[in-house]
Design a protein around this motif. Structure first.
Motif, PDB file in Angstrom:
ATOM      1  N   SER A  27       0.869  -1.314  -0.454  1.00 35.75           N
ATOM      2  CA  SER A  27       0.240  -0.188  -0.027  1.00 35.75           C
ATOM      3  C   SER A  27       0.780   1.340   0.220  1.00 35.75           C
ATOM      4  O   SER A  27       1.771   1.381   0.610  1.00 35.75           O
ATOM      5  CB  SER A  27      -0.862   0.414   0.933  1.00 35.75           C
TER       6      SER A  27
ATOM      7  N   ARG B 153      -1.566  -7.040  -5.804  1.00 36.21           N
ATOM      8  CA  ARG B 153      -1.521  -6.234  -5.681  1.00 36.21           C
ATOM      9  C   ARG B 153      -1.849  -4.971  -4.904  1.00 36.21           C
ATOM     10  O   ARG B 153      -1.960  -5.411  -3.557  1.00 36.21           O
ATOM     11  CB  ARG B 153      -2.706  -5.919  -6.314  1.00 36.21           C
TER      12      ARG B 153
ATOM     13  N   TRP C 235      -3.348  -2.342  -2.213  1.00 38.25           N
ATOM     14  CA  TRP C 235      -4.712  -2.056  -2.037  1.00 38.25           C
ATOM     15  C   TRP C 235      -4.982  -0.217  -0.696  1.00 38.25           C
ATOM     16  O   TRP C 235      -3.724  -0.340   0.284  1.00 38.25           O
ATOM     17  CB  TRP C 235      -5.801  -2.981  -1.225  1.00 38.25           C
TER      18      TRP C 235
ATOM     19  N   TRP D 147      -8.665  -5.346   0.042  1.00 40.49           N
ATOM     20  CA  TRP D 147      -8.734  -6.224  -0.923  1.00 40.49           C
ATOM     21  C   TRP D 147     -10.351  -6.223  -1.842  1.00 40.49           C
ATOM     22  O   TRP D 147     -10.379  -7.068  -3.253  1.00 40.49           O
ATOM     23  CB  TRP D 147      -7.752  -7.544  -1.484  1.00 40.49           C
TER      24      TRP D 147
ATOM     25  N   ARG E 249      -5.353 -10.352  -3.808  1.00 42.72           N
ATOM     26  CA  ARG E 249      -4.545  -9.383  -4.499  1.00 42.72           C
ATOM     27  C   ARG E 249      -4.052  -9.709  -6.079  1.00 42.72           C
ATOM     28  O   ARG E 249      -3.207  -8.882  -6.334  1.00 42.72           O
ATOM     29  CB  ARG E 249      -4.087  -9.036  -3.771  1.00 42.72           C
TER      30      ARG E 249
ATOM     31  N   THR F 220     -12.429   2.289  -2.691  1.00 40.51           N
ATOM     32  CA  THR F 220     -10.899   1.726  -2.082  1.00 40.51           C
ATOM     33  C   THR F 220     -10.758   1.428  -3.216  1.00 40.51           C
ATOM     34  O   THR F 220     -10.714   1.892  -4.568  1.00 40.51           O
ATOM     35  CB  THR F 220     -10.935  -0.220  -2.136  1.00 40.51           C
TER      36      THR F 220
ATOM     37  N   PHE G 181      -6.835   0.264  -5.435  1.00 41.22           N
ATOM     38  CA  PHE G 181      -5.994  -1.354  -6.310  1.00 41.22           C
ATOM     39  C   PHE G 181      -4.405  -0.719  -6.441  1.00 41.22           C
ATOM     40  O   PHE G 181      -4.919   0.356  -8.002  1.00 41.22           O
ATOM     41  CB  PHE G 181      -6.284  -2.143  -7.025  1.00 41.22           C
TER      42      PHE G 181
END
Length: 519
Positions: free
Chosen positions: A62, A94, A96, A120, A242, A281, A283
């Motif tokens: 993140s 990924r 997030w 996620w 993810r 949110t 990604f």
């Protein structure tokens, strides 16, 4: 006779203690300087502030974790450490983060809810509102009861445990009796979870894997999942996939148990309930790799400077708060320990290497990859050239509580060494405990798994298991300044003494290995 027995015990204890100190030299001048710098000029709370309030939540991959890594690299360079870098350990997936989160009950009346998006999971994309439906699934057969009834509904999933009033303080320190019991526990006794608890957890996990695709197929637009906890605190957990190519999941919020149970009681009483929510949110998939922060104080002994003593803690956290006790506390202590050593101009014989791990919360990925890349692959046990160069590894990851001793991880040979090293701190440790038993769940296991000496200190729990570990209340306010200062000077001393020994720390018999060829 009693007096004679007492005198004999006292005499033998003194001889053993004196012998341990004679066998294991203590660098009293260095300890004096370490204590003076660490207790009179501590920066540990400044470091913790930067890692929590300034960096924010530090979910692996993140932006918050990246801010913390950049701060760590910059300040470690400012302190004068060498070879400071972010070292890639491999693909994680990924990143997030939460950009917006709002949820409230709007009927039969208005009440805001204590909740946070599950890691996620996607956001709602816009403000949504809808009727709330209670879904209780104990077995796969229960899924059929909800088919055709959930389209465009907001689903409530109650917590798996009851909320009970606590008549004990959230925060505590170990009593002498508790530490004595811990010291007597046999090797291998590390889990606080019973076989029944583990079986229930596995059952819920299997049900969730079956239930989630069904809820998506039915057209559910939001899930409100009750979490364990109390007093407005809830414990978060791993979320959706993810992976870059993962199918989008349903927007989901983890909710404090008191608030989810409020909804459940109304629904069970046939009182119509509606909820509105809006979450956003984001990604991040520009770089799917993740990195540990590494820094060194170079060794000075021509024959030993290529050997390394390591200290570390995981820098990543969960996202519902700022990860103060889990594990900004450990990271701040380890950073403060190397700051202390640099400030006193320590000249270790071996190189001291700091590691701030990432990906710990998802499976101690950062430290496992590091050990595999530098020392040995734990699956095939092929040794790398650096394997014989590691003198020892020390870890902090049990919250903000002060050090009360250390777990030997079954390595009895280090007991007299650690006993001697604790001696200068007896005025700072009540009922010091050294136990043969193991402890699990954190990064020292990556070293222990390949036969390297890796250790986690015993720490007072404070409110770790009741209020802060993986919760929405793991904030800067939960940190105990004096405890972090105590930890910092003890860790600095242990690391320094490991770097100054004539020999590396003793190792357990290593696992069966395949020697590396041509490397």
């Amino acid at each position: 006779m009693k007096n004679l027995s007492f005198l004999l015990t006292f005499f033998l204890g003194g001889v053993i203690s004196l012998t341990a100190q004679q066998v294991e030299p203590i660098h009293w001048d260095a300890i004096y300087q370490i204590k003076k710098e660490g207790l009179q000029n501590s920066k540990v709370m400044d470091i913790a502030f930067q890692l929590t309030d300034v960096s924010g939540p530090r979910l692996t991959a993140s932006p918050g974790l990246q801010r913390a890594k950049e701060y760590a690299v910059n300040i470690l360079e400012e302190w004068g450490l060498d070879n400071v870098k972010e070292e890639k350990w491999g693909e994680f997936g990924r990143g997030w983060e939460v950009e917006k989160s709002y949820v409230a009950m709007t009927a039969p009346y208005y009440q805001s809810l204590i909740a946070s998006p599950k890691a996620w999971t996607p956001g709602t994309g816009k403000e949504i509102s809808g009727e709330v439906v209670l879904v209780e699934i104990d077995d796969e057969e229960d899924l059929a009861d909800y088919r055709g009834k959930l389209k465009n509904k907001i689903v409530v999933i109650p917590p798996s445990s009851e909320v009970e009033t606590s008549f004990e303080a959230d925060a505590k320190r170990y009593t002498a009796e508790e530490l004595e019991k811990r010291s007597q526990q046999p090797m291998g006794s590390s889990s606080r979870y019973s076989p029944e608890m583990i079986a229930q957890w596995r059952k819920r996990r299997r049900l969730s894997r079956t239930m989630m695709p069904m809820l998506k197929e039915e057209g559910v637009k939001l899930i409100l999942r009750g979490m364990r906890g109390k007093h407005g605190t809830f414990f978060t957990s791993n979320g959706a996939s993810r992976a870059v190519d993962a199918e989008p999941s349903i927007p989901e919020l983890e909710v404090a148990p008191e608030h989810i149970n409020h909804l459940v009681r109304l629904i069970e009483a046939d009182v119509p309930v509606t909820v509105e929510a809006e979450t956003e949110t984001k990604f991040y998939d520009e770089d799917l790799n993740e990195y540990n922060v590494i820094a060194e104080i170079p060794g000075t002994d021509p024959e030993l400077k290529d050997e390394v003593v390591m200290l570390g803690a995981h820098l990543d956290s969960w996202h519902a708060a700022t990860g103060a006790t889990d594990n900004a506390a450990g990271s701040a202590v380890m950073m403060e320990a190397v700051r202390i050593l640099k400030s006193i101009d320590a000249k270790p014989r071996r190189t001291i290497r700091l590691a701030l791990w990432t990906g710990e919360e998802q499976g101690i990925y950062g430290s496992r990859a590091y050990v595999s890349q530098h020392f040995a692959d734990r699956n095939e046990m092929v040794l790398k050239p650096e394997y014989d160069k590691l003198a020892g590894y020390f870890n902090i990851d049990n919250g903000t509580g002060r050090i009360r001793g250390i777990y030997l991880q079954g390595n009895e040979a280090v007991r007299p060494i650690f006993d001697a090293w604790f001696t200068p701190f007896d005025d700072m440790i009540d009922n010091r405990t050294i136990t043969i038993r193991n402890t699990g769940g954190t990064d020292h296991l990556s070293f222990d798994a390949v036969g390297l000496p890796g250790f986690q200190f015993i720490q007072d729990p404070i409110s770790y298991n009741t209020r802060t570990h993986h919760t929405n209340m793991d904030t800067y306010e939960r940190l105990q300044k004096e405890d972090l200062m105590q930890m910092s000077v003890i860790v600095a001393s242990f690391v320094y003494h490991t770097a100054m020994r004539d020999e590396k720390l003793p190792r357990e018999p290593r696992p069966v290995v395949k020697e590396a060829s041509g490397r």
